[in-house]
Each structure stands twice: as structure tokens, then as C-alpha cells.
Design an enzyme around this catalytic site. Structure first.
Site: not given
Length: 671
Positions: A225, A451, A448
Site C-alpha cells: 500500500p 451509536h 451519536e
């Protein structure tokens, strides 16, 4: 038997090489052609322009010289102008003036002047283009084109290695001195270093291998990568072997002139052989080494293909006793031509991958040598929280932390600066100037919080590091940050993927339960949840929809997801869509029920966010624990044991640090 077509091709190539190898002669021929064209158009116009300045002329006629003499004898001519090669006569014709012009007149016509005197016709001589005028008219186009030539040569000399007149020459040795990079400067890629160490030994002691008849690889391809240290590793090989390092980018071979790439390859290899033992490093080799079978090129005359063919020929030309090694780097090995990877060329591929925990820690130590770290800085925590980052990313985090500390006028880099730099790397810069209204802030806070709650309660999810309603990055109005603090993970089980889906649905479910209306903020969450379920069906064989069949195949790429090919019927696609839809609805119902059971915890979390805008993961867990204790609920925290273990380790480290500081202070007092 010789092939006549090959002879024709050779003749054509020789002709092309003649002009490529003799650019000055080509320029001279080109200039002569331009002069002739210039003279044919400009010379005649200048002569005519010199004479045609009489006012009141109604018409101009090009006639023969004999016609003008006839008109003079008839007395029809009013005036005459003469040059060595041209005669102009003004004639009165039915009350209007007509100009008669005759060119290429006889040079010595002694009868003309007496005839004009006899007819009492006024005449005058006109000075034509003299020697200097002719010289200027010839030299002007040459000077113009030569000036353009020089201008282009200077403009392109940096990229062309000698400019237009040396277009085929390779740039000079990039590192005129041998690199001072060593293997100790390259961390986190221990396996890759082990693979290339024998190259160093061969370059240092080539006779040892030649006597044994061993064949060292002519080329080594470093794949991995971006940002993993491929170029740095190549420099370290040259530095350890103390040999010249020829470095060039793959795109540097391709220019606007046909044949330049191949010529530059020849010149580069010629330089390397003169400096042998040496190393040639071609970065981003996929720029010239793409597979010729992939299509999209303009036949055999394509410049990239010619350059590739020349590279293959040069690598074949190496003898086993030529101590020149070709190193190349790419992050797109799947696009390279098969001929480039065959035995005898780049027959060895070395993976330079993203570092693991130990590798990241070593890289952080290397890059933190030149910066001032506070005593409380724990690089192990930084290494744990940066899983998936490459060496270049880690170097950037150290530098970003130094910049943050400098802005706050600190004398040392603290742990908080490093954590803020990590946060910037994952979720982007803080948008302090982006103001959101109270209604949207409330929506984001509950979103949030949803979550965060599902992250802490779902077995297999990554626990929360931080929750924020401060806008960051390109479009995020808030975020829940999950930074791994555990061992490296390379696989995901089915329950972990489903946990990710639950966490992603937590934001939308929180809006539904607490706001009473959903917003567009969950769009990206739904997209990611759908993608996870689709991969479970079509790639991982985790459902009964297609069983163990693989329905989607992706081309592996270090730059991210490659091209995806699908091969299934409409009926299968319909079954897949039905499964994804039903599973999303099922998980969404479960998530909503969970949030309703923890209604007070979500409410408290959102209020905390609205008050402080940012809360740490430990605050999230404290709010959940307090709510569970208040309601007499059994703890559902999925990471409770891990949290306790990590806290014990952190306390132990803090105690050891305090002891070390205390002992150092006592020693200073005694001194």
C-alpha cells in the site's frame, strides 16, 4: 530465411534513428523548408508593397512586359516606376487610372529609357530589396524558429534530461552520493528487510556468488500500500551496500516525443553498468509496466509499450556477473505485464505491508527521536490506537502533534497532542467556524449517543474512544470514534459483522425514538450497513441465500476496492435484496428495543454532549453503568472485563512512572 518485412522495418527504424540521433541536421532541413515557404509568400508581397503606393488607382493588372512597352509607344502611359526586376505603369483608361505591373522584366533593355524620354513620360527608379534586406528576409524565419527552439529546450530541460536536443538522455544520477539510509531507519517491515538483505551481500561481495555459480535475482519488485516505506527500503539497500543509487519514477520515462522513453531506458541502464555495482530503482513502475493485454493502447507504436519492451530487453541483457540490481515499487501489482514478472526479470516480489503493533511502535520511536516528548507520553497507546495506518501516516501523526503543541506554546509534546493528531487522521480537522442550530445539535447528540450505546452493548463491536458533536472533516456534524486498544485483528466473524450493522443502525433508531422523526444524517450509516450484509451474502457465504457460492469477485488492490464483477441471475439478485431488506428491518427492530430499554442512559448521554460537546469513552460507560444500577438491570457492557484489565494496566504503568520520577528526583538531590 530472412523475412523481407523485417528488413523494411529495420530500414524504417534506421531512418527514425537517423533523425533522432541528428537533431541539428533535422533542424537545418526544417529551417530551409520554412525559408522557401516564407520567401514564396513574403518576398513577392514585399516587392509589390514597395511599389503599390500610388493613390487614386482604380485597378491593378498583372501584364507582360511587352504589353507595357506597347502602351508606352501608344502614348497611353502617364508615369512609370522602375526596379531591377519590375516595371509599373500608370495608364489613363476612360478617365480612370489603371496600374499595369510587369515582373521578371529583361535586365538590360536599353530601349526603354530612350522610349520614355521620346514620349515625354515621367519615370522614376524605386530602390528594391538590397543585399541586407534579402539577408534579413532569409535569416528572420531562422532566428524566430531558433528562438522558439531554445525557449522550449530550456523549459523542458529539467524534465527531459538535456532538453530537446538530448531528449533521449536519462536524467543524471539522482543521488550523486551514496544514500546514507540504513536498515535501522526502516522499521515495521522486518520480513521485507530480511528478503532484501541478501541483495546487499551480493552487491558487497559479488565474487562470492559468481564463483559458486549462483544466480542472484536481476529484479526485485516491492509491492504494498502507499506510504509503507518501499522507497525508503530501496534507499536502505543502496545505503547498506554503499553503492550508487539510480532513482527514477515510471512516469518520468514518458514524454511528448515518440521514442524518448526507450532511449532513456537505454541510457539509464548504460549509466548503471558504468557505475556497477549499483542499484536502479524505478518507483511507480505500473506507469510503464501495465499489461499489454489490458487494451486501451494504440497498437505497437504506443510510447508506453515501446518503453516497456526496451526495459524487458535491458533486463534480459544483464549477465549473471553484472552486479546491477533493479528494484521497483508499485501499489498496483495486479496491473503489471506478465512478461515483466517472469523468471529472470522481476522474479522476486517482496510485500511491504502496513505494520502490526510492534512495527507501529518501532516506527513511532524512530520518528519521535528528533522531537521533545513529555515524560507521560506512552507510545504504546498511540501504537494500539493507530491500527491500519502506514508508516507515512504515523510520521505525519508525530509531526502533527508537534505542530499542535507549538501552536499552544508548549515546551514538550504531550499525550493529548498525540491523541488529537490521531483523531485528525481518522475523522479530519475540527470545523470550529461551522455553526449548527440548537435543533440540529440535539438531533446529532441523540444520533451519536445511539451509536455509542450500541457500541458498548454489542458483543463483537469496538468500544467507544470518544463521542463528539463538533463538526469535523468534509461533512460530519458529529462522530463516534472507535480506536482499537486490543490485539491485532485480521479476521471478522459473523457476529462481529452483525454487531457493526447494529452500531450503524443505532444512530437512526435514536432519532426515531427520541426525536420522533428521522433525518438525512443516517444516509451513510444505511449505505455501509447494506454493504456489509451484501458482502455476507455474495462474498463470505454466511447466509442461505446463495449458500457457499461467491456471487461477487473483486480484483485485489492495495489502493482499496478493485473492480467488482457480478455473475448471478435476476432471481438470485431478488433473493439477495429480499434478505438484506428483511435483515435490516429485523436488526433495526432489535436496536430500537434496546434503546428504549436504555432510554434514560441515552437521554443522560445526549444532555452531557449538549453541555460539553465532547465526552470520552469512559464517561459513556459510566453513564450506562449508573443507569443499569439505578434500574437494577444486569450489566450488558460487552467490554467490561477488557475495561477493568486495561484500567489495571494503566494504573500499574502510572505507578511505575511516578516511582521512576521520584527516584530520579532523589538522585538529583543527593548529587
Amino acid at each position: 530465411m530472412a523475412n523481407p518485412n523485417n528488413n523494411n522495418d529495420n530500414k524504417q527504424n534506421n531512418n527514425n534513428n537517423f533523425f533522432n540521433d541528428n537533431p541539428l541536421l533535422a533542424f537545418a532541413i526544417f529551417s530551409i523548408v520554412i525559408i522557401l515557404i516564407f520567401k514564396s509568400f513574403v518576398g513577392e508581397g514585399e516587392s509589390l508593397g514597395t511599389m503599390m503606393n500610388t493613390q487614386g488607382v482604380a485597378q491593378t493588372k498583372q501584364v507582360k512586359y511587352s504589353e507595357i512597352k506597347k502602351r508606352i509607344e501608344e502614348g497611353a502611359v502617364k508615369s512609370v516606376k522602375l526596379t531591377p526586376s519590375m516595371v509599373e505603369a500608370i495608364i489613363e483608361d476612360n478617365g480612370r487610372k489603371v496600374r499595369y505591373v510587369a515582373q521578371n522584366v529583361p535586365t538590360y533593355d536599353r530601349d526603354l529609357i530612350p522610349l520614355l524620354d521620346k514620349k515625354k513620360i515621367s519615370y522614376e527608379g524605386v530602390v528594391g530589396n538590397g543585399f541586407f534586406s534579402e539577408l534579413i528576409s532569409m535569416m528572420l524565419p531562422i532566428l524566430i524558429f531558433f528562438a522558439i527552439w531554445i525557449f522550449l529546450a530550456k523549459k523542458m530541460s529539467k524534465g527531459m534530461g538535456g532538453g530537446i536536443l538530448g531528449a533521449g538522455k536519462a536524467d543524471k544520477l539522482i543521488n550523486s552520493e551514496k544514500p546514507d539510509t540504513r536498515f535501522d531507519d526502516v522499521q515495521g517491515v522486518e520480513e521485507a528487510k530480511d528478503e532484501v538483505k541478501e541483495i546487499v551481500d551480493f552487491l558487497k561481495f559479488p565474487e562470492r556468488y559468481i564463483e559458486l555459480g549462483a544466480k542472484i535475482p536481476k529484479g526485485v519488485l516491492l509491492v504494498g500500500p502507499p506510504g509503507t516505506g518501499k522507497t525508503l527500503l530501496a534507499k536502505a539497500v543502496a545505503g547498506e551496500a554503499s553503492v550508487p543509487f539510480f532513482s527514477v519514477s515510471g512516469s518520468g520515462f514518458i514524454e511528448m516525443f515518440v521514442g524518448v522513453g526507450a532511449s532513456r531506458v537505454r541510457d539509464l541502464f548504460a549509466q548503471a553498468k558504468k557505475e556497477a555495482p549499483s542499484i536502479i530503482f524505478i518507483d511507480e513502475i505500473d506507469a510503464i509496466g501495465k499489461s499489454r493485454a489490458s487494451g486501451g493502447q494504440m497498437g505497437g507504436n504506443d510510447e508506453r509499450e515501446q518503453t516497456l519492451n526496451q526495459l524487458l530487453a535491458e533486463m534480459d541483457g544483464f549477465g549473471t556477473d553484472t552486479p546491477v540490481i533493479v528494484l521497483a515499487a508499485t501499489n498496483r501489482p495486479e496491473t503489471l505485464d506478465a512478461a515483466l514478472l517472469r523468471a529472470g526479470r522481476f522474479d522476486r516480489q517482496v510485500l511491504v505491508d502496513k505494520p502490526d503493533f510492534e512495527g507501529r511502535l518501532a516506527i513511532l520511536k524512530v520518528h519521535s527521536k528528533d522531537v521533545k516528548l513529555a515524560p507521560n507520553v506512552d507510545l504504546e497507546i498511540v501504537a494500539k490506537q493507530t491500527a491500519g495506518l502506514a508508516g507515512a501516516d504515523l510520521a505525519n501523526i508525530i509531526n502533527e502533534a508537534a505542530l499542535l503543541a507549538g501552536r499552544q506554546n508548549k515546551k514538550q509534546i504531550e499525550q493529548s497532542d498525540l491523541l488529537e493528531a490521531i483523531e485528525r487522521s481518522f475523522v479530519g480537522l475540527e470545523k470550529k467556524n461551522r455553526k449548527i442550530n440548537e435543533t440540529e445539535k440535539k438531533i446529532v447528540a441523540y444520533h451519536e449517543s445511539g451509536h455509542a450505546l450500541m457500541s458498548e452493548l454489542s458483543e463483537g463491536a469496538t468500544r467507544v474512544t470518544k463521542v463528539s458533536i463538533i463538526p469535523r472533516g468534509l461533512g460530519a456534524l458529529g462522530y463516534t470514534l472507535h480506536l482499537p486498544e486490543d490485539e491485532e485483528r485480521f479476521l471478522k466473524q459473523k457476529h462481529e459483522l452483525m454487531a457493526e450493522v447494529d452500531v450503524l443502525l443505532g444512530g437512526r433508531a435514536a432519532e426515531d425514538v427520541f426525536i420522533g422523526e428521522i433525518s438525512t444524517g443516517a444516509g451513510n450509516d444505511l449505505d455501509r450497513a447494506t454493504a456489509i450484509l451484501k458482502d455476507m451474502v455474495s462474498v463470505y457465504g454466511m447466509t442461505d441465500v446463495a449458500g457457499l457460492m461467491v456471487l461477487s469477485r473483486s480484483q485485489n488492490s492495495f489502493l482499496g476496492a478493485g473492480a467488482v464483477s457480478t455473475d448471478y441471475s435476476d432471481k438470485t439478485a431478488e433473493a439477495m435484496d429480499s434478505y438484506i431488506k428483511s435483515t435490516l428491518n429485523e436488526r433495526y427492530g432489535y436496536v430500537k428495543e434496546t434503546l428504549q430499554n436504555y432510554y434514560g442512559a441515552i437521554d443522560n448521554m445526549a444532555k452531557e454532549l449538549l453541555g460539553t460537546e465532547v465526552i470520552e469513552g469512559k464517561t459513556v460507560r459510566r453513564i450506562i453503568e449508573e443507569y443499569e444500577q439505578e434500574k437494577g438491570m444486569p450489566s450488558r457492557l460487552a467490554h467490561k472485563d477488557k475495561v477493568a484489565k486495561n484500567k489495571a494496566e494503566a494504573d500499574k504503568k502510572e505507578e511505575a512512572l511516578k516511582k521512576e520520577i521520584s527516584e530520579e528526583s532523589d538522585n538529583n538531590k543527593e548529587a
